[in-house]
Design a protein around this motif. Structure first.
Motif, PDB file in Angstrom:
ATOM      1  N   LEU A  12     -46.824  50.813  23.355  1.00 21.89           N
ATOM      2  CA  LEU A  12     -46.798  49.608  22.131  1.00 21.89           C
ATOM      3  C   LEU A  12     -45.703  49.580  22.037  1.00 21.89           C
ATOM      4  O   LEU A  12     -45.751  48.153  21.473  1.00 21.89           O
ATOM      5  CB  LEU A  12     -47.178  51.053  21.107  1.00 21.89           C
ATOM      6  CG  LEU A  12     -48.753  51.007  21.005  1.00 21.89           C
ATOM      7  CD1 LEU A  12     -48.980  51.902  19.610  1.00 21.89           C
ATOM      8  CD2 LEU A  12     -49.809  49.526  20.642  1.00 21.89           C
ATOM      9  N   ARG A  15     -44.674  46.149  24.733  1.00 19.80           N
ATOM     10  CA  ARG A  15     -45.204  44.905  23.777  1.00 19.80           C
ATOM     11  C   ARG A  15     -44.860  44.345  22.577  1.00 19.80           C
ATOM     12  O   ARG A  15     -44.661  43.462  22.772  1.00 19.80           O
ATOM     13  CB  ARG A  15     -47.093  46.175  23.571  1.00 19.80           C
ATOM     14  CG  ARG A  15     -47.812  45.015  22.474  1.00 19.80           C
ATOM     15  CD  ARG A  15     -49.617  45.020  22.332  1.00 19.80           C
ATOM     16  NE  ARG A  15     -50.093  44.673  21.795  1.00 19.80           N
ATOM     17  CZ  ARG A  15     -50.202  43.638  20.991  1.00 19.80           C
ATOM     18  NH1 ARG A  15     -49.089  44.527  19.575  1.00 19.80           N
ATOM     19  NH2 ARG A  15     -51.392  43.071  19.762  1.00 19.80           N
ATOM     20  N   SER A  16     -44.794  46.004  21.861  1.00 21.32           N
ATOM     21  CA  SER A  16     -43.425  44.417  21.019  1.00 21.32           C
ATOM     22  C   SER A  16     -42.057  44.325  20.840  1.00 21.32           C
ATOM     23  O   SER A  16     -41.733  43.120  20.088  1.00 21.32           O
ATOM     24  CB  SER A  16     -43.409  45.986  19.287  1.00 21.32           C
ATOM     25  OG  SER A  16     -42.810  46.112  18.812  1.00 21.32           O
ATOM     26  N   VAL A  19     -43.295  40.559  22.051  1.00 16.83           N
ATOM     27  CA  VAL A  19     -43.804  40.254  21.437  1.00 16.83           C
ATOM     28  C   VAL A  19     -42.619  39.124  20.489  1.00 16.83           C
ATOM     29  O   VAL A  19     -42.413  38.213  19.671  1.00 16.83           O
ATOM     30  CB  VAL A  19     -44.701  40.413  20.562  1.00 16.83           C
ATOM     31  CG1 VAL A  19     -44.804  39.819  19.270  1.00 16.83           C
ATOM     32  CG2 VAL A  19     -46.080  41.338  21.405  1.00 16.83           C
ATOM     33  N   GLU A  20     -41.669  40.281  20.166  1.00 16.55           N
ATOM     34  CA  GLU A  20     -40.729  39.966  19.089  1.00 16.55           C
ATOM     35  C   GLU A  20     -39.711  39.288  20.431  1.00 16.55           C
ATOM     36  O   GLU A  20     -39.122  38.363  20.064  1.00 16.55           O
ATOM     37  CB  GLU A  20     -39.889  40.908  19.003  1.00 16.55           C
ATOM     38  CG  GLU A  20     -40.513  42.385  17.753  1.00 16.55           C
ATOM     39  CD  GLU A  20     -40.562  41.442  16.078  1.00 16.55           C
ATOM     40  OE1 GLU A  20     -39.660  40.835  15.811  1.00 16.55           O
ATOM     41  OE2 GLU A  20     -41.275  41.441  16.313  1.00 16.55           O
ATOM     42  N   ALA A  23     -40.897  35.352  19.702  1.00 12.52           N
ATOM     43  CA  ALA A  23     -40.979  35.345  18.342  1.00 12.52           C
ATOM     44  C   ALA A  23     -40.282  35.290  18.021  1.00 12.52           C
ATOM     45  O   ALA A  23     -39.748  33.810  17.608  1.00 12.52           O
ATOM     46  CB  ALA A  23     -41.431  36.134  17.328  1.00 12.52           C
ATOM     47  N   ARG A  27     -38.627  30.662  17.545  1.00 16.94           N
ATOM     48  CA  ARG A  27     -37.866  31.132  15.650  1.00 16.94           C
ATOM     49  C   ARG A  27     -36.687  29.848  16.137  1.00 16.94           C
ATOM     50  O   ARG A  27     -36.791  28.942  15.668  1.00 16.94           O
ATOM     51  CB  ARG A  27     -37.491  32.118  15.529  1.00 16.94           C
ATOM     52  CG  ARG A  27     -36.433  31.841  13.710  1.00 16.94           C
ATOM     53  CD  ARG A  27     -36.358  34.138  13.627  1.00 16.94           C
ATOM     54  NE  ARG A  27     -37.716  34.202  13.802  1.00 16.94           N
ATOM     55  CZ  ARG A  27     -37.833  36.252  14.389  1.00 16.94           C
ATOM     56  NH1 ARG A  27     -36.433  36.165  15.308  1.00 16.94           N
ATOM     57  NH2 ARG A  27     -38.547  36.207  14.733  1.00 16.94           N
ATOM     58  N   ASN A  30     -37.810  26.504  17.108  1.00 14.23           N
ATOM     59  CA  ASN A  30     -38.555  25.622  15.770  1.00 14.23           C
ATOM     60  C   ASN A  30     -37.760  25.079  14.242  1.00 14.23           C
ATOM     61  O   ASN A  30     -38.548  24.241  13.877  1.00 14.23           O
ATOM     62  CB  ASN A  30     -39.932  25.984  15.485  1.00 14.23           C
ATOM     63  CG  ASN A  30     -41.025  26.822  16.853  1.00 14.23           C
ATOM     64  OD1 ASN A  30     -41.336  25.285  17.441  1.00 14.23           O
ATOM     65  ND2 ASN A  30     -42.115  27.087  16.575  1.00 14.23           N
ATOM     66  N   ALA A  31     -36.644  25.498  14.647  1.00 13.23           N
ATOM     67  CA  ALA A  31     -35.857  25.314  13.819  1.00 13.23           C
ATOM     68  C   ALA A  31     -35.480  24.011  13.796  1.00 13.23           C
ATOM     69  O   ALA A  31     -35.544  23.721  14.760  1.00 13.23           O
ATOM     70  CB  ALA A  31     -34.624  26.574  13.194  1.00 13.23           C
ATOM     71  N   PRO A  32     -34.892  23.347  12.345  1.00 14.62           N
ATOM     72  CA  PRO A  32     -34.289  22.106  12.672  1.00 14.62           C
ATOM     73  C   PRO A  32     -32.846  22.112  13.815  1.00 14.62           C
ATOM     74  O   PRO A  32     -32.100  23.522  13.437  1.00 14.62           O
ATOM     75  CB  PRO A  32     -33.574  22.395  11.846  1.00 14.62           C
ATOM     76  CG  PRO A  32     -34.253  22.753  10.278  1.00 14.62           C
ATOM     77  CD  PRO A  32     -34.664  24.550  11.310  1.00 14.62           C
TER      78      PRO A  32
ATOM     79  N   GLU B 173     -49.358  36.100  14.381  1.00 11.23           N
ATOM     80  CA  GLU B 173     -49.685  34.422  14.580  1.00 11.23           C
ATOM     81  C   GLU B 173     -50.603  33.657  15.243  1.00 11.23           C
ATOM     82  O   GLU B 173     -51.025  32.905  14.440  1.00 11.23           O
ATOM     83  CB  GLU B 173     -48.645  34.447  15.818  1.00 11.23           C
ATOM     84  CG  GLU B 173     -46.825  35.016  15.357  1.00 11.23           C
ATOM     85  CD  GLU B 173     -46.205  36.179  15.205  1.00 11.23           C
ATOM     86  OE1 GLU B 173     -47.437  37.010  15.337  1.00 11.23           O
ATOM     87  OE2 GLU B 173     -45.150  36.399  14.915  1.00 11.23           O
ATOM     88  N   VAL B 193     -43.598  49.285  15.101  1.00 10.71           N
ATOM     89  CA  VAL B 193     -44.176  48.906  16.921  1.00 10.71           C
ATOM     90  C   VAL B 193     -45.274  47.727  16.444  1.00 10.71           C
ATOM     91  O   VAL B 193     -44.847  47.072  17.264  1.00 10.71           O
ATOM     92  CB  VAL B 193     -44.143  49.934  16.834  1.00 10.71           C
ATOM     93  CG1 VAL B 193     -44.533  49.621  18.482  1.00 10.71           C
ATOM     94  CG2 VAL B 193     -43.516  50.838  16.928  1.00 10.71           C
ATOM     95  N   ARG B 200     -40.621  38.638  11.912  1.00 11.58           N
ATOM     96  CA  ARG B 200     -41.811  37.843  12.429  1.00 11.58           C
ATOM     97  C   ARG B 200     -42.862  37.530  11.258  1.00 11.58           C
ATOM     98  O   ARG B 200     -43.492  36.377  11.560  1.00 11.58           O
ATOM     99  CB  ARG B 200     -42.562  38.472  13.426  1.00 11.58           C
ATOM    100  CG  ARG B 200     -42.394  38.450  14.540  1.00 11.58           C
ATOM    101  CD  ARG B 200     -43.033  39.367  15.763  1.00 11.58           C
ATOM    102  NE  ARG B 200     -44.394  38.883  15.557  1.00 11.58           N
ATOM    103  CZ  ARG B 200     -45.340  40.133  15.725  1.00 11.58           C
ATOM    104  NH1 ARG B 200     -45.446  41.379  15.942  1.00 11.58           N
ATOM    105  NH2 ARG B 200     -46.776  39.288  15.619  1.00 11.58           N
ATOM    106  N   ASP B 203     -41.203  34.155   9.507  1.00 10.90           N
ATOM    107  CA  ASP B 203     -41.483  33.176  10.358  1.00 10.90           C
ATOM    108  C   ASP B 203     -42.515  33.012  10.884  1.00 10.90           C
ATOM    109  O   ASP B 203     -42.825  31.359  10.148  1.00 10.90           O
ATOM    110  CB  ASP B 203     -42.090  33.427  11.965  1.00 10.90           C
ATOM    111  CG  ASP B 203     -40.298  34.138  12.776  1.00 10.90           C
ATOM    112  OD1 ASP B 203     -39.387  33.812  11.974  1.00 10.90           O
ATOM    113  OD2 ASP B 203     -41.011  34.983  13.914  1.00 10.90           O
ATOM    114  N   THR B 284     -38.383  25.028   6.577  1.00 15.15           N
ATOM    115  CA  THR B 284     -37.123  24.700   6.745  1.00 15.15           C
ATOM    116  C   THR B 284     -36.756  24.016   5.559  1.00 15.15           C
ATOM    117  O   THR B 284     -35.963  24.058   4.876  1.00 15.15           O
ATOM    118  CB  THR B 284     -36.881  24.725   7.914  1.00 15.15           C
ATOM    119  OG1 THR B 284     -37.664  23.203   8.176  1.00 15.15           O
ATOM    120  CG2 THR B 284     -37.176  25.626   9.143  1.00 15.15           C
ATOM    121  N   ARG B 287     -35.284  26.149   2.674  1.00 15.54           N
ATOM    122  CA  ARG B 287     -33.817  26.664   2.724  1.00 15.54           C
ATOM    123  C   ARG B 287     -32.793  25.928   1.626  1.00 15.54           C
ATOM    124  O   ARG B 287     -33.040  24.639   1.583  1.00 15.54           O
ATOM    125  CB  ARG B 287     -33.476  27.195   4.259  1.00 15.54           C
ATOM    126  CG  ARG B 287     -35.413  27.916   4.733  1.00 15.54           C
ATOM    127  CD  ARG B 287     -34.433  28.103   6.494  1.00 15.54           C
ATOM    128  NE  ARG B 287     -35.387  28.617   7.335  1.00 15.54           N
ATOM    129  CZ  ARG B 287     -35.180  28.926   8.473  1.00 15.54           C
ATOM    130  NH1 ARG B 287     -34.300  28.876   8.637  1.00 15.54           N
ATOM    131  NH2 ARG B 287     -36.052  29.298   9.585  1.00 15.54           N
TER     132      ARG B 287
END
Lengths: 71, 289
Positions: A12, A15-16, A19-20, A23, A27, A30-32, B173, B193, B200, B203, B284, B287
């Motif tokens: 776990l 996995r976390s 995933v983080e 992400a 993040r 995908n941001a400007p 997601e 966890v 996220r 996000d 965005t 913001r």
């Protein structure tokens, strides 16, 4: 401790972390200004480290830390 | 800013947690009926549990000026035994008129079995029969996507379920879009966890918007804690989100959804229409930094 028990213990958490990491890269991308950010050497280093983390042979952590070290 | 904790299992938390929540601005919390970490030995054990969350916990919360609400059901993890579950379901209506009971929940699936689905469907019918709101638990980890699809397909095909009166929780997601496109309310749980981290969750707020979404700690007997909601508030603040949008997610949205039950007392500071009308769509663009 046998590998199967270690897998039980850390599945776990790992996995976390994966995933983080995914992400976090999403993040930023995908941001400007994301298109520019993906060309930043730090972003490219993170992607390379992520690829190393999933390679087949061990020694992954040492490779990543070496790659992220300044000469 | 006032904060509502829309999903927390206070039977598993200490009085110090109520004190911490109060000092962090929590004015109300909602406690779904859930698995206690072990399977109850008899249906009657649920009667005691329902009494606990509908009578005792409100008095404990009130000492810290927190309004305590709850949801009643047999949880999916103990729903595999259909006969046992039906014995519990038979006395659930006795609790629905209690002053802090908001509806039926958290029903749902755990391992996506046929028996779990049977009891899920029967509790949906119970909610509809008694005009109750519905709170839905979704499975953990690798069972989540399939379980969400099973329940959303069932609810969409039912014909008598108003999605505005249903909150589907523990979204991530890969499931958020499925549930939102079907018109249901969504919840995101912050865990150390599994489920979501604060980053996220923010996000997803930025991707999917601030309407029909809540964030909760689902604090229970496992690794979790009521401060998780406030870590997420801070994450929104440090990304430059507007205070009114943070208030939409952490106060007004719970007021709007749970306020469909007339027993829920907190009132939103502004309506959903007002929130939508000033550009609060997430992403965005909203913001300030």
């Amino acid at each position: 401790m046998p590998a199967s028990a270690l897998l039980d213990l850390y599945y776990l958490q790992i996995r976390s972390f994966l995933v983080e990491a995914a992400a976090g890269l999403d993040r930023i991308q995908n941001a400007p200004g994301g298109a520019e950010a993906v060309r930043d050497p730090r972003f490219q280093a993170l992607r390379a480290a992520a690829a190393t983390a999933t390679r087949e042979e061990t020694g992954r952590v040492e490779t990543i830390l070496n790659d992220l070290s300044v000469d | 800013m006032r904060v509502i904790e829309p999903h927390i299992h206070m039977v598993s938390r200490t009085t110090d947690d109520y004190a911490r929540m109060a000092r962090m601005g929590v004015v109300a919390c909602a406690e779904p009926a859930f698995w206690a970490g072990y399977d109850r030995l008899s249906p009657e054990a649920f009667r005691d549990y329902f009494h606990h969350i509908s009578a005792f916990e409100p008095t404990r919360a009130a000492q810290h000026l927190i309004d305590h609400y709850c949801w009643i059901c047999i949880n999916p993890k103990e729903a595999e035994d259909v006969a046992f579950s039906r014995e519990v379901i038979a006395f659930i209506p006795e609790f629905l008129d209690r002053p802090n009971v908001l509806g039926i929940g958290e029903i749902g699936l755990n391992k996506n079995t046929r028996n779990e689905m049977t009891i899920f469907e029967e509790q949906v019918e119970l909610a509809l029969k008694h005009g109750q709101l519905i709170l839905i638990h979704t499975p953990h980890l690798d069972d989540k996507l399939k379980g969400v699809r099973m329940m959303v397909d069932y609810l969409k095909g039912h014909g008598g379920v108003d999605p505005e009166r249903v909150l589907i929780d523990h979204m991530e997601e890969h499931t958020m879009g499925i549930v939102r496109e079907a018109g249901f309310w969504t919840g995101m749980t912050i865990y150390p966890v599994s489920k979501n981290s604060p980053a996220r969750a923010v996000d997803s707020l930025e991707r999917f918007g601030f309407d029909r979404v809540m964030v909760n700690s689902a604090g229970d007997w496992g690794p979790s804690g009521p401060e998780a909601v406030h870590h997420t508030i801070f994450e929104m603040r440090r990304r430059g989100h507007r205070p009114e949008d943070i208030e939409t997610v952490f106060y007004n949205n719970p007021c709007t959804f749970m306020g469909q039950c007339p027993k829920f007392k907190p009132q939103p500071t502004r309506s959903r229409e007002e929130a939508r009308g000033d550009g609060a769509r997430g992403g965005t663009r909203t913001r300030t930094a």
